[in-house]
Design an enzyme around this catalytic site. Structure first.
Site, mmCIF file in Angstrom:
data_model
loop_
_atom_site.group_PDB
_atom_site.id
_atom_site.type_symbol
_atom_site.label_atom_id
_atom_site.label_comp_id
_atom_site.label_asym_id
_atom_site.label_seq_id
_atom_site.Cartn_x
_atom_site.Cartn_y
_atom_site.Cartn_z
ATOM 1 N N GLU A 151 44.501 56.711 51.161
ATOM 2 C CA GLU A 151 44.889 55.940 50.119
ATOM 3 C C GLU A 151 44.026 56.003 48.932
ATOM 4 O O GLU A 151 43.424 54.872 48.266
ATOM 5 C CB GLU A 151 44.993 54.530 50.444
ATOM 6 C CG GLU A 151 46.096 54.217 51.589
ATOM 7 C CD GLU A 151 46.429 52.856 51.959
ATOM 8 O OE1 GLU A 151 45.793 51.919 51.620
ATOM 9 O OE2 GLU A 151 47.556 52.663 52.725
ATOM 10 N N GLU A 173 51.119 55.909 58.189
ATOM 11 C CA GLU A 173 51.127 54.521 58.414
ATOM 12 C C GLU A 173 52.179 53.700 58.001
ATOM 13 O O GLU A 173 52.652 53.989 57.020
ATOM 14 C CB GLU A 173 49.857 53.815 57.292
ATOM 15 C CG GLU A 173 48.520 54.271 58.084
ATOM 16 C CD GLU A 173 47.485 53.253 56.895
ATOM 17 O OE1 GLU A 173 47.644 52.172 56.475
ATOM 18 O OE2 GLU A 173 46.291 54.029 56.632
#
Ligand code: AHR
Length: 496
Positions: free
Chosen positions: A172, A291
């Site tokens: 991220e 995720e």
């Protein structure tokens, strides 16, 4: 209400990569300490790994586990977690505001993977560290011997390389909550150089480029485009992350979230293929949805800052969450041609299907069941379904089909499997099932998750939200008719 699903043997979406049923263990909360690793626990083995947890993971049949983060990895020095345990430093862990003891690290994780019958998917730190530490870690894990880092592994007691095949290039990196977050150009360049050197160390590995941390980031789309334009040649997958919640207690909208997921996947495929077209290359980038889950119950729960392994992100899931997880998995399967890796985030205690009490037992959360059934039975190829279903409108979406469904065909077992969710809160669904090109196949097994209060949860004392056997669908004309309970997840297997 009536609905119809038709599939044809020749109409394949793509083969289902087993890695679609991966999961994730981060150094976060009680995922590692008190989750998979708890020396001194009555059920811990000689390495301190909880055997009750491994048993449940085996039941889920998880082929890969992403590690060590997550946000954690962006501040992680992998050297802190290898070598004699007594010499490993305790660190302030800035991603989650805790103290990391480092008593569990890379080699413990690899040992645990072997025992849990799964494969590692490692992430490297491209936040506070960079390409040099990343290529050193690949050398430490994968190179046989006679080099600085491989010899260090051998000195640490692990003669054979771990042969890790899949590597995430950071985590991220567009998120301001990430240590050393980056612009697309900064990240694209670092990821490209890291991937290039990691592959020079071991040309058999595959790499995953960080996509946007969510499709709701302002830079979504442009981030994927810019980073791919820089790193295309050295990466194999781009990552997607998505969590959903029922914040406004609006079940019809919550159940429709997989429409958003479908759109998200489609958008990322479009950007990947745009860059492919622009580069005039034959190489295709696939998707690593590394995720995904429901996550909202535990948000904002207090914990003691700088403590070790406090309760963090400990969502207790209910029945409606399990239906959303089933819809998300069905949606991933509908993109089996491009989604080759996916990780339910996470695996134990932290937003997870398995829940433990430190020092005590464990239980299966509601979301355990759709994951287990789909991981177990969705093998072979995903077939492109033609779905004719009544639809509904809700606050967040219009035209939501009551039926969410996919059919898979496993040539090895010669088995056709239908997975279906009826999103209706109050109406049963009479489902016509037409399997073209599967003459002679009959239903042999049917089960469902149905009939619970939408907020029903499992506990240490009772796993009441569980699959139950159902009557087999009736034969009608050339097809079959199944009854799907309102708010239900259904699995029907057909064999010749
Ligand atoms: O899975 C929990 C966290 O969610 C991960 O650390 C991060 O990557 C994401 O924001």
């Amino acid at each position: 209400m009536k609905a119809k699903i038709t599939v044809a043997a020749e109409m394949k979406i793509g083969s289902i990569d087993r890695r679609m049923f991966g999961s994730f263990i981060e150094h976060l909360g009680r995922a590692v300490y008190g989750g998979i690793y708890e020396p001194g626990h009555p059920l811990a083995d000689e390495d301190g790994f909880r055997s009750d947890v491994i048993k449940l993971i085996n039941e889920l049949d998880v082929p890969i586990v992403r590690y060590p983060g997550g946000n954690f990895v962006s501040g992680y020095d992998w050297l802190d977690g290898v070598g004699p345990v007594a010499e490993r430093p305790k660190r302030l862990e800035l991603a989650w505001g805790v103290t990391e003891p480092n008593t569990f690290g890379t080699n413990e994780f690899m040992r645990w993977c072997q025992k849990a019958k799964t494969a590692p998917m490692m992430a490297v730190n491209l936040g506070t560290k960079g390409p040099d530490e990343a290529r050193a870690l690949v050398e430490y894990c994968n190179h046989k011997s006679d080099s600085k880092w491989s010899d260090l592994r051998i000195k640490h007691g692990y003669k054979d390389p771990w042969d890790v095949k899949l590597w995430c290039l950071g985590n991220e990196m567009d998120g301001p909550w990430q240590m050393c977050s980056k612009t697309a150009t900064e990240y694209g360049r670092v990821a490209n150089e890291a991937a290039k050197m990691m592959k020079w160390v071991d040309s058999s590995i595959e790499t995953v480029l960080c996509g946007s941390s969510s499709r709701y980031m302002n830079t979504f789309g442009e981030w994927e485009q810019k980073t791919l334009e820089i790193a295309y040649d050295n990466v194999d997958y781009v990552s997607l992350h998505q969590y959903y919640g029922n914040h406004s207690n609006d079940t019809p909208s919550f159940l429709a979230k997989s429409l958003d997921l479908d759109d998200f996947i489609y958008s990322v495929i479009c950007v990947c293929d745009y860059v492919k077209a622009k580069k005039r290359t034959k190489k295709q980038i696939n998707l690593s949805f590394d995720e995904w889950n429901v996550w909202y119950h535990s948000n904002g729960a207090p914990f003691e800052r700088w403590s070790t392994a406090p309760d963090q992100l400990e969502d207790i899931y209910n029945f409606e969450d399990a239906l959303v997880v089933a819809c998300m998995l069905i949606t991933l399967l509908r993109h089996a041609d491009r989604v080759k890796v996916a990780c339910l985030a996470q695996l134990v205690n932290v937003i997870a299907p398995i829940f433990t009490k430190t020092g005590c037992g464990s239980f299966r959360q509601t979301i355990f069941y759709p994951f287990r059934e789909i991981s177990k039975y969705a093998r072979g190829v995903a077939l492109n379904p033609i779905i004719d279903s009544p639809k509904y409108d809700c606050k967040e979406y219009t035209d939501v089909p009551y039926l969410e469904s996919i059919v898979t065909y496993d040539e090895e077992k010669d088995e056709v499997v239908l997975f279906a969710v009826n999103r209706s809160m109050d109406e049963k669904m009479i489902l016509d099932i037409n399997l073209l090109g599967f003459e002679g196949y009959k239903p042999v097994f049917a089960e469902s998750l149905e009939g619970f209060d939408i907020k029903a949860e499992n506990t240490f004392d009772s796993e009441k939200v569980d699959m139950k056997h159902k009557e087999l669908p009736a034969e009608e004309g050339k097809g079959f008719v199944a009854e799907l309970f309102p708010l239900s997840f259904n699995v029907i297997r057909f064999k010749k």
